[in-house]
Design an enzyme around this catalytic site. Structure first.
Site, PDB file in Angstrom:
ATOM      1  N   TRP A  54      -8.391  66.269 -53.501  1.00 11.05           N
ATOM      2  CA  TRP A  54      -7.479  65.321 -54.146  1.00 11.05           C
ATOM      3  C   TRP A  54      -7.388  64.100 -53.240  1.00 11.05           C
ATOM      4  O   TRP A  54      -7.233  64.231 -52.025  1.00 11.05           O
ATOM      5  CB  TRP A  54      -6.160  66.042 -54.344  1.00 11.05           C
ATOM      6  N   HIS A  55      -7.521  62.925 -53.827  1.00  4.43           N
ATOM      7  CA  HIS A  55      -7.565  61.692 -53.029  1.00  4.43           C
ATOM      8  C   HIS A  55      -6.383  60.807 -53.385  1.00  4.43           C
ATOM      9  O   HIS A  55      -6.190  60.487 -54.557  1.00  4.43           O
ATOM     10  CB  HIS A  55      -8.872  60.935 -53.285  1.00  4.43           C
ATOM     11  N   SER A  56      -5.626  60.425 -52.400  1.00  2.00           N
ATOM     12  CA  SER A  56      -4.455  59.587 -52.633  1.00  2.00           C
ATOM     13  C   SER A  56      -4.611  58.303 -51.817  1.00  2.00           C
ATOM     14  O   SER A  56      -4.267  58.243 -50.636  1.00  2.00           O
ATOM     15  CB  SER A  56      -3.189  60.345 -52.239  1.00  2.00           C
TER      16      SER A  56
END
Ligand code: BDR
Ligand code: CA
Length: 310
Positions: free
Chosen positions: A237-239
């Site tokens: 997951w990339h934030s």
């Protein structure tokens, strides 16, 4: 004078903006002065409403200033397909009773930079429209900003919106051009750095389960985007905005950065909005960008966990 560093955040919430804001809300070393709001991920009405709601959820009472509803010159498509039609995952949350401050975002940037001259940390988490307008109102603005941190760009042409461009820059390339020309120095957290600093969906879900009311709200508004991301990018997951905020709040976590000249492509059949980095310093232009290449992953994750109360 407060010992804490004055902090101003320009943002277009947005699911990853929300995580970054939660990180900033809880940070003891910075004093959050205000939020200035851009259009980008979704329209300005939604991004303002989302900022006000997130403040309520976190128990934070800072002024929220609405900015420009459209890019400086050309219309641009939003990212509702990533963040939901309302930018917060279409959960139907009860809106905040609070209203935005009547002062325009660009005027708030000008005013707060004067009030905190030399010390202000300005973090840009969305398209650069409001800051570009502030620069046209006050061309001396860069001399008053202590640090400018920008989430945007794709420094070797591996973008997330077109082949070479990243969303924040591609949404308003003219604004990015104004900002990158005006500031002799800025720090950049680009999309490619974000891809190198993902966390596992299963870890993130465990943090959400252990967290407090902020985590509960964040779990709900991010569910749509996390599902979309898992289908597209796999188990990490990339934030983006959260990584930029980590670098802004705890710069000691930056393990490697490169200084290079950086400019924006405004035309280009395939490359409008691309950030062109002069890696070999062929142009002779000054190194205006400090590009974050590597950030301490454990420190990043600790900041995210703290923001969720996990
Ligand atoms: C950036 O674009 C937006 O969709 C995100 O909020 C982030 O600021 C990532 O490219
Ligand atoms: Ca954003």
């Amino acid at each position: 004078m407060s010992a804490r560093i004055p902090l101003l955040i320009d943002t277009d919430p947005g699911v990853d903006d929300a995580l970054a804001l939660l990180m900033a809300f809880g940070d003891p070393r910075h004093e959050l002065l205000a939020l200035t709001i851009a259009a980008g991920n979704v329209g300005l009405g939604h991004t303002v409403a989302n900022a006000l709601k997130l403040c309520d959820v976190a128990g934070v009472d800072v002024p929220v200033h609405a900015g420009c509803p459209v890019p400086l010159v050309h219309p641009a498509a939003d990212a509702a397909y990533v963040h939901g039609q309302d930018g917060f995952g279409d959960t139907g949350y009860v809106p905040s009773a609070r209203q935005a401050d009547p002062e325009h975002a660009a005027l708030a940037i000008v005013r707060l930079a004067k009030a905190h001259a030399g010390r202000l940390l300005l973090v840009m988490l969305g398209p650069l429209t409001n800051l570009a307008l502030a620069l046209r109102l006050d061309p001396d603005l860069p001399s008053r900003i202590g640090r400018l941190v920008v989430m945007g760009g794709a420094v070797t042409g591996q973008g997330n919106t077109s082949v070479p461009a990243e969303f924040n820059i591609a949404f308003d390339p003219e604004a990015a051009e104004v900002v990158f020309r005006a500031f002799p120095q800025f720090e950049l957290v680009d999309w490619e750095a974000v891809v190198r600093h993902g966390f596992l969906h299963r870890d993130f879900e465990a943090w959400l389960a252990r967290g407090d009311a902020r985590a509960e709200f964040y779990g709900a508004i991010s569910a749509h985007t996390r599902r979309w991301s898992e289908g597209k990018r796999g188990d990490h997951w990339h934030s983006a905005d959260a990584l930029a905020m980590a670098a802004a709040l705890q710069p000691e976590g930056v393990r490697r950065a490169e200084h290079r000249p950086l400019a924006v492509e405004l035309e280009g059949r395939l490359s409008r909005g691309a950030t062109v980095v002069d890696w070999l310093r062929r142009s002779g232009r000054p190194d205006n960008a400090r590009i974050v290449m590597d950030y301490d992953q454990a420190r990043f994750e600790a900041q995210v966990r703290a923001a969720l109360g996990a």
